[in-house]
Write a protein that holds these residues in place. Structure first.
Motif, PDB file in Angstrom:
ATOM      1  N   VAL A 183       0.836  -1.185   0.000  1.00  0.00           N
ATOM      2  CA  VAL A 183       0.000   0.000   0.000  1.00  0.00           C
ATOM      3  C   VAL A 183       0.881   1.250   0.000  1.00  0.00           C
ATOM      4  O   VAL A 183       1.252   1.770   1.043  1.00  0.00           O
ATOM      5  N   LYS A 184       1.252   1.698  -1.187  1.00  0.00           N
ATOM      6  CA  LYS A 184       1.960   2.970  -1.334  1.00  0.00           C
ATOM      7  C   LYS A 184       0.902   4.024  -1.614  1.00  0.00           C
ATOM      8  O   LYS A 184       0.199   3.959  -2.620  1.00  0.00           O
ATOM      9  N   SER A 185       0.806   4.983  -0.744  1.00  0.00           N
ATOM     10  CA  SER A 185      -0.348   5.879  -0.792  1.00  0.00           C
ATOM     11  C   SER A 185      -0.142   7.117  -1.645  1.00  0.00           C
ATOM     12  O   SER A 185      -1.106   7.825  -1.916  1.00  0.00           O
ATOM     13  N   VAL A 186       1.082   7.405  -2.078  1.00  0.00           N
ATOM     14  CA  VAL A 186       1.363   8.685  -2.731  1.00  0.00           C
ATOM     15  C   VAL A 186       1.956   8.479  -4.117  1.00  0.00           C
ATOM     16  O   VAL A 186       2.852   7.651  -4.303  1.00  0.00           O
ATOM     17  N   LYS A 187       1.451   9.244  -5.088  1.00  0.00           N
ATOM     18  CA  LYS A 187       2.021   9.297  -6.436  1.00  0.00           C
ATOM     19  C   LYS A 187       2.088  10.753  -6.860  1.00  0.00           C
ATOM     20  O   LYS A 187       1.199  11.548  -6.528  1.00  0.00           O
ATOM     21  N   THR A 188       3.107  11.097  -7.627  1.00  0.00           N
ATOM     22  CA  THR A 188       3.219  12.450  -8.156  1.00  0.00           C
ATOM     23  C   THR A 188       3.561  12.406  -9.634  1.00  0.00           C
ATOM     24  O   THR A 188       4.176  11.443 -10.118  1.00  0.00           O
ATOM     25  N   ARG A 189       3.160  13.446 -10.341  1.00  0.00           N
ATOM     26  CA  ARG A 189       3.519  13.621 -11.744  1.00  0.00           C
ATOM     27  C   ARG A 189       3.188  15.060 -12.130  1.00  0.00           C
ATOM     28  O   ARG A 189       2.613  15.820 -11.343  1.00  0.00           O
ATOM     29  N   ASN A 193       1.449  22.325 -16.800  1.00  0.00           N
ATOM     30  CA  ASN A 193       2.259  23.211 -15.959  1.00  0.00           C
ATOM     31  C   ASN A 193       2.002  23.012 -14.476  1.00  0.00           C
ATOM     32  O   ASN A 193       2.560  23.754 -13.653  1.00  0.00           O
ATOM     33  N   TYR A 194       1.180  22.033 -14.134  1.00  0.00           N
ATOM     34  CA  TYR A 194       0.762  21.868 -12.743  1.00  0.00           C
ATOM     35  C   TYR A 194       1.201  20.517 -12.186  1.00  0.00           C
ATOM     36  O   TYR A 194       1.209  19.500 -12.888  1.00  0.00           O
ATOM     37  N   GLY A 195       1.543  20.532 -10.919  1.00  0.00           N
ATOM     38  CA  GLY A 195       1.864  19.288 -10.240  1.00  0.00           C
ATOM     39  C   GLY A 195       0.595  18.513  -9.928  1.00  0.00           C
ATOM     40  O   GLY A 195      -0.490  19.086  -9.799  1.00  0.00           O
ATOM     41  N   TYR A 196       0.752  17.202  -9.822  1.00  0.00           N
ATOM     42  CA  TYR A 196      -0.378  16.318  -9.500  1.00  0.00           C
ATOM     43  C   TYR A 196       0.061  15.404  -8.374  1.00  0.00           C
ATOM     44  O   TYR A 196       1.057  14.686  -8.492  1.00  0.00           O
ATOM     45  N   LEU A 197      -0.663  15.453  -7.269  1.00  0.00           N
ATOM     46  CA  LEU A 197      -0.373  14.613  -6.101  1.00  0.00           C
ATOM     47  C   LEU A 197      -1.594  13.742  -5.834  1.00  0.00           C
ATOM     48  O   LEU A 197      -2.666  14.256  -5.506  1.00  0.00           O
ATOM     49  N   GLY A 213       7.745  13.570  -2.250  1.00  0.00           N
ATOM     50  CA  GLY A 213       7.295  13.564  -3.636  1.00  0.00           C
ATOM     51  C   GLY A 213       7.157  14.968  -4.198  1.00  0.00           C
ATOM     52  O   GLY A 213       7.580  15.253  -5.326  1.00  0.00           O
ATOM     53  N   LEU A 214       6.571  15.878  -3.421  1.00  0.00           N
ATOM     54  CA  LEU A 214       6.400  17.250  -3.895  1.00  0.00           C
ATOM     55  C   LEU A 214       7.733  17.979  -3.987  1.00  0.00           C
ATOM     56  O   LEU A 214       7.949  18.775  -4.914  1.00  0.00           O
ATOM     57  N   THR A 215       8.623  17.726  -3.027  1.00  0.00           N
ATOM     58  CA  THR A 215       9.951  18.355  -3.070  1.00  0.00           C
ATOM     59  C   THR A 215      10.688  17.956  -4.335  1.00  0.00           C
ATOM     60  O   THR A 215      11.274  18.797  -5.033  1.00  0.00           O
ATOM     61  N   GLU A 216      10.657  16.661  -4.655  1.00  0.00           N
ATOM     62  CA  GLU A 216      11.327  16.177  -5.861  1.00  0.00           C
ATOM     63  C   GLU A 216      10.649  16.714  -7.120  1.00  0.00           C
ATOM     64  O   GLU A 216      11.321  17.111  -8.076  1.00  0.00           O
ATOM     65  N   LEU A 217       9.320  16.740  -7.119  1.00  0.00           N
ATOM     66  CA  LEU A 217       8.589  17.217  -8.287  1.00  0.00           C
ATOM     67  C   LEU A 217       8.891  18.690  -8.562  1.00  0.00           C
ATOM     68  O   LEU A 217       9.108  19.097  -9.706  1.00  0.00           O
ATOM     69  N   ARG A 218       8.942  19.499  -7.507  1.00  0.00           N
ATOM     70  CA  ARG A 218       9.231  20.930  -7.679  1.00  0.00           C
ATOM     71  C   ARG A 218      10.670  21.152  -8.129  1.00  0.00           C
ATOM     72  O   ARG A 218      10.945  22.060  -8.934  1.00  0.00           O
ATOM     73  N   LEU A 227      -1.035  23.128  -8.094  1.00  0.00           N
ATOM     74  CA  LEU A 227      -1.092  21.715  -7.705  1.00  0.00           C
ATOM     75  C   LEU A 227      -2.518  21.200  -7.742  1.00  0.00           C
ATOM     76  O   LEU A 227      -3.458  21.882  -7.315  1.00  0.00           O
ATOM     77  N   ILE A 228      -2.667  19.972  -8.240  1.00  0.00           N
ATOM     78  CA  ILE A 228      -3.922  19.220  -8.132  1.00  0.00           C
ATOM     79  C   ILE A 228      -3.707  18.130  -7.081  1.00  0.00           C
ATOM     80  O   ILE A 228      -2.806  17.295  -7.221  1.00  0.00           O
ATOM     81  N   LEU A 229      -4.507  18.151  -6.035  1.00  0.00           N
ATOM     82  CA  LEU A 229      -4.452  17.151  -4.964  1.00  0.00           C
ATOM     83  C   LEU A 229      -5.647  16.222  -5.137  1.00  0.00           C
ATOM     84  O   LEU A 229      -6.794  16.610  -4.915  1.00  0.00           O
TER      85      LEU A 229
END
Length: 481
Positions: A183-189, A193-197, A213-218, A227-229
């Motif tokens: 159960v990995k609860s987080v994905k980012t992409r 032009n917007y981040g997706y969490l 995830g957000l630190t790496e994405l930014r 951002l879209i959460l």
């Protein structure tokens, strides 16, 4: 004695001294309670001595405990050694199964949501599906945990589920191969032009994984403008982790408060200074599968006007459970409080209404317009009352649905509208004034008489392995498998 706080449908978080059952005074021999306990003993002895076959005292008493606690509300219950071990196993985040959140409804097993990247999701099982048989054997009336046990098993082994689905005239079979469910609860992409969490649940690593995830994405995308959460179909989880996620986007203030029976029994959770998005606009995606801990995050960011919400009204689970270890690996899960958003809202039964209401498809909008079947906290027979007599919005015409030419199988219309809101700098009013989809008339959405879901699932509609689906939803806490 170890206590835990529940901030979701089927997950745990550490608590401090929420329940002290061992310190309660003994019952007076003259009290009505004492007399009823004597009556219980008399009935137990009668069953033990006269029932047609020999009975197991332990199972009888555990069933009585389960009945007592489940009569309080849908989320209180007794956990036997097997159930408690299963709960602890799921909390650790890895087990052999197919990846479903389910609950019991009128003796059938109803899907809350398939988990991301699991056999269940890959096979196309959907929220609201009924599982009526496993490997050709009916599970109607079977205890939920027993049905869950049948679906769990060794990786690389197969099982076949019989499914009854809204909109389909006949039950159908789905064969799945079990896997280790991590159960990995987080994905980012990035989404343009917007981040997706994407947060699928709140486990013990969610806040940390979201920050990383957000630190790496930014860092990889310095041009990120918002951002879209995505909290759709997130059944909740650990209360402290939901607070931690909301804290990522706030510069301070209250995230949520927890209020118990006594006026002075209030716990407040505060955010710390430091917004990882530096004030950039945020849009949260919600739907009826967004529950409990996920609603805490959505409610906090909405109340602080830090984010706009797009999608559909959330589930409406506004209560907190304490899971107390009774020893010998047995436990009681007991509702001890309601939680409130920063503005003082209790969303119990009512849910969080989105700022921009958008259905994912015309079929989804038809369900909401017809109330063919319900899927919210308000549908529990014994749910806690809503705050101050508030009532959840009933059947209605959804504000916006995809246009006819939109391919709902490959596209994500709610996500597309979230991007539109961000394109307007997070201004929902401007996005609403420029709809990408349609607002259908009542005639386009209301079913003709006799087309209700329950009428399509009568016994004998398909094979004997797929008995009648329930007509009156009576939901109970979800389990993972």
């Amino acid at each position: 004695m170890k206590n835990y706080l529940l901030g979701g449908i089927a997950a745990l978080a550490l608590s401090v001294g929420a329940v002290a059952y061992a310190n309660q005074p003994a019952f007076s021999p003259k009290s009505d309670t004492y007399e009823m306990l004597e009556l219980f003993g008399d009935v137990l002895a009668l069953v033990k001595q006269n029932y047609v076959v020999e009975v197991d005292d332990k199972k009888l008493i555990e069933s009585a405990l389960q009945g007592m606690l489940s009569s309080l509300d849908p989320h209180s219950n007794y956990l036997s050694a097997e159930d408690y071990t299963d709960l602890q196993e799921k909390t650790r985040g890895a087990y052999g199964g197919i990846g479903l959140e389910v609950q019991s409804e009128d003796g059938a097993v109803k899907v809350v949501t398939p988990m991301d990247d699991t056999p269940a999701m890959k096979a196309g099982i959907q929220s609201g599906d009924y599982i009526t048989a496993i490997n050709g054997q009916s599970i109607l009336g079977l205890r939920l945990n027993d049905a869950v046990s049948q679906m769990k098993g060794d990786p690389k082994t197969d099982l076949t589920l019989t499914i009854v689905r809204e909109g389909k005239d006949e039950p159908f079979d789905v064969t799945l191969t079990r896997e280790i469910i991590n159960v990995k609860s987080v994905k980012t992409r990035m989404e343009g032009n917007y981040g997706y969490l994407r947060i699928s649940n709140f486990n013990e690593n969610t806040a940390r994984e979201s920050l990383e995830g957000l630190t790496e994405l930014r860092a990889k995308n310095p041009q990120m403008k918002g951002l879209i959460l995505d909290l759709r179909n997130n059944p909740g989880g650990l209360l402290d982790q939901s607070v931690g996620v909301a804290d990522l986007f706030l510069e301070g203030g209250e995230v949520v408060s927890q209020r118990g029976r006594r006026p002075d029994d209030i716990t407040r959770y505060q955010a710390h200074k430091g917004d990882i998005m530096k004030g950039q606009p945020i849009v949260i995606l919600t739907n009826p599968g967004t529950a409990s801990a996920a609603e805490i995050v959505a409610g906090a960011l909405q109340d602080h006007k830090r984010a706009s919400t797009v999608g559909l009204t959330t589930f409406g689970k506004g209560s907190v459970q304490s899971v107390v270890n009774l020893g010998e690996n047995r436990a009681v899960k007991l509702t001890i409080a309601r939680y409130y958003t920063p503005s003082g809202r209790s969303i119990q039964k009512t849910g969080i209404v989105p700022d921009l209401e958008v259905a994912q498809s015309k079929e989804q909008a038809k369900v909401i317009a017809n109330r063919n079947y319900s899927f919210s906290e308000a549908d529990y027979k014994n749910a806690l009352d809503a705050d101050e007599g508030k009532v959840r919005q009933g059947a209605h015409i959804v504000s916006e649905v995809p246009p006819e030419a939109y391919d709902v199988k490959t596209g994500d219309f709610q996500l597309a509208r979230a991007v539109d809101v961000l394109n307007y700098g997070g201004d929902v009013k401007q996005a609403a004034a420029h709809p990408r989809g349609l607002k259908l008339a009542e005639a386009d959405l209301v079913d003709k008489p006799g087309s209700r879901f329950a009428d399509k699932t009568k016994a004998g509609a398909s094979s004997s392995a797929a008995p009648k689906a329930p007509e009156k939803p009576v939901q109970k806490p979800a389990e993972k498998k």
